[in-house]
Design an enzyme around this catalytic site. Structure first.
Site, PDB file in Angstrom:
ATOM      1  N   ASN A  12       0.878  -1.177   0.000  1.00 60.83           N
ATOM      2  CA  ASN A  12       0.000   0.000   0.000  1.00 60.83           C
ATOM      3  C   ASN A  12       0.911   1.221   0.000  1.00 60.83           C
ATOM      4  OD1 ASN A  12      -1.801   2.068   0.447  1.00 60.83           O
ATOM      5  ND2 ASN A  12      -2.154   1.565   2.610  1.00 60.83           N
ATOM      6  N   LYS A  14       0.150   4.222  -0.171  1.00 64.29           N
ATOM      7  CA  LYS A  14      -0.439   5.435   0.422  1.00 64.29           C
ATOM      8  C   LYS A  14      -0.175   6.615  -0.524  1.00 64.29           C
ATOM      9  CE  LYS A  14       0.608   3.509   4.888  1.00 64.29           C
ATOM     10  NZ  LYS A  14       0.190   3.604   6.255  1.00 64.29           N
ATOM     11  N   HIS A 101      -9.559   1.265   4.764  1.00 70.77           N
ATOM     12  CA  HIS A 101      -8.278   1.449   5.459  1.00 70.77           C
ATOM     13  C   HIS A 101      -8.505   2.424   6.612  1.00 70.77           C
ATOM     14  CE1 HIS A 101      -4.135   2.581   6.285  1.00 70.77           C
ATOM     15  NE2 HIS A 101      -3.794   1.462   5.663  1.00 70.77           N
ATOM     16  N   GLU A 103      -6.868   4.797   7.705  1.00 70.67           N
ATOM     17  CA  GLU A 103      -6.611   6.215   7.401  1.00 70.67           C
ATOM     18  C   GLU A 103      -7.810   6.844   6.699  1.00 70.67           C
ATOM     19  OE1 GLU A 103      -2.829   5.623   5.454  1.00 70.67           O
ATOM     20  OE2 GLU A 103      -2.047   4.877   7.351  1.00 70.67           O
ATOM     21  N   GLU A 173      -5.789  -5.127  10.453  1.00 70.95           N
ATOM     22  CA  GLU A 173      -4.751  -4.112  10.640  1.00 70.95           C
ATOM     23  C   GLU A 173      -5.011  -3.344  11.945  1.00 70.95           C
ATOM     24  OE1 GLU A 173      -2.597  -2.882   6.862  1.00 70.95           O
ATOM     25  OE2 GLU A 173      -4.342  -1.600   6.997  1.00 70.95           O
ATOM     26  N   GLY A 179       2.313   1.864  10.688  1.00 68.42           N
ATOM     27  CA  GLY A 179       3.340   2.903  10.587  1.00 68.42           C
ATOM     28  C   GLY A 179       4.041   3.218  11.893  1.00 68.42           C
ATOM     29  N   SER A 219       3.120  -2.518  10.287  1.00 70.93           N
ATOM     30  CA  SER A 219       4.573  -2.527  10.485  1.00 70.93           C
ATOM     31  C   SER A 219       5.239  -3.844  10.054  1.00 70.93           C
ATOM     32  CB  SER A 219       4.917  -2.206  11.943  1.00 70.93           C
ATOM     33  OG  SER A 219       4.512  -0.888  12.251  1.00 70.93           O
TER      34      SER A 219
HETATM   35  C1  PEP Z   1      -0.858   0.075   5.835  1.00 68.30           C
HETATM   36  O1  PEP Z   1      -0.726   1.187   5.329  1.00 68.30           O
HETATM   37  O2  PEP Z   1      -1.864  -0.602   5.591  1.00 68.30           O
HETATM   38  C2  PEP Z   1       0.179  -0.429   6.725  1.00 68.30           C
HETATM   39  C3  PEP Z   1       0.025  -1.590   7.281  1.00 68.30           C
HETATM   40  O3  PEP Z   1       1.253   0.404   6.904  1.00 68.30           O
HETATM   41  P1  PEP Z   1       2.643  -0.016   7.593  1.00 68.30           P
HETATM   42  O4  PEP Z   1       3.089  -1.307   6.990  1.00 68.30           O
HETATM   43  O5  PEP Z   1       3.560   1.112   7.284  1.00 68.30           O
HETATM   44  O6  PEP Z   1       2.385  -0.180   9.060  1.00 68.30           O
END
Ligand code: PEP
Length: 261
Positions: A12, A14, A101, A103, A173, A179, A219
């Site tokens: 992803n 982003k 997601h 975000e 998630e 992040g 992460s």
């Molecule tokens: C994500 O954006 O879905 C995500 C899991 O980000 P990260 O791997 O940076 O934690």
């Protein structure tokens, strides 16, 4: 595509990318995928929609799946300035799209109803919805994570319906893990994925529930990916930060491909 028997790795990006950097990334990605073509994995990246044409206009994408990070909650063309519907995504070879997601839930107030509506529009166009669910820090600390995530999944599944849900992918998630560099404990990932699988088994039949890929995101890196994908009921990973550069994403893919489950 996205068969459960292979380890699924979805990036992803982003809000990252540039026309010039994308070319370099893609060259490196395709050459890495060629080197590890025997590995039991499937790879896709959800890129900003503005770059879909740049990727889809290439004829050498091979087994790499192109995806979007979002889709409009309206299926018809019309006066929705700034929005992109599922039919438009399909024109650019978009095979899947993230929906829900955290975000988007946070910054755009997307509810489970909106997530389900978006997933339904994608399914109508033959695009796989990658439905994200996950608890925040507070819910985790209050021991309410399982209850919260179960509610999210129950609501979304009931709005999508038992037949169409079989064509979706889910990603657990935990919001606090995204992040942050803090990966969920293996026992917590195992517990939540078992909860998700059990719920799906009760919602549809056992075999069909078993075939729905369940990813973990939060992460994930080249260092921790192997232990995560070896966790029971984890069929792959959704990778944010580590998918933006081939330095990290390449290593992650190489590690996964050497891990024949
Ligand atoms: C994500 O954006 O879905 C995500 C899991 O980000 P990260 O791997 O940076 O934690």
């Amino acid at each position: 595509m996205f068969q459960k028997k292979k380890t699924i790795v979805i990036g992803n990006w982003k809000m990252h990318g540039s026309v010039q950097n994308n070319e370099v990334f893609l060259e490196e990605l395709l050459s890495t995928m060629e080197d590890i073509s025997s590995g039991d994995y499937e790879c896709g990246i959800a890129i900003p929609s503005i770059y879909l044409f740049q990727f889809s206009s290439r004829s050498d994408l091979g087994s790499f799946h192109l995806g979007a990070q979002n889709v409009a909650q309206w299926s018809d063309f019309g006066a929705y300035t700034g929005e992109i519907n599922a039919k438009m995504l399909l024109e650019f070879d978009c095979k899947f799209s993230i929906v829900g997601h955290s975000e988007r839930r946070k910054y755009f107030e997307e509810t489970n109803e909106i997530v389900a509506t978006k997933a339904n529009h994608l399914l109508d166009c033959g695009i796989v919805p990658l439905v994200c669910v996950g608890e925040d820090q507070q819910e985790r600390e209050n021991d309410a994570a399982v209850e919260f995530v179960t509610q999210q999944v129950e609501q979304i599944c009931s709005l999508i319906g038992p037949e169409k849900i079989k064509k979706c992918i889910f990603a657990y998630e935990p919001i606090w893990a995204i992040g942050s560099g803090k990966v969920a404990a293996e026992s917590d990932i195992k517990e939540m994925h078992e909860v998700l699988r059990n719920f799906l088994e009760s919602f549809i039949d056992e075999n069909a529930a078993h075939d729905i890929p369940l990813l973990y995101g939060g992460s994930v890196s080249d260092k921790n990916v192997i232990s995560i994908v070896q966790t029971e009921n984890v069929d792959g990973v959704l990778v944010g930060g580590a998918s933006v550069s081939m330095e990290t994403f390449g290593k992650l893919l190489q590690n996964v491909s050497g891990n024949h489950q």
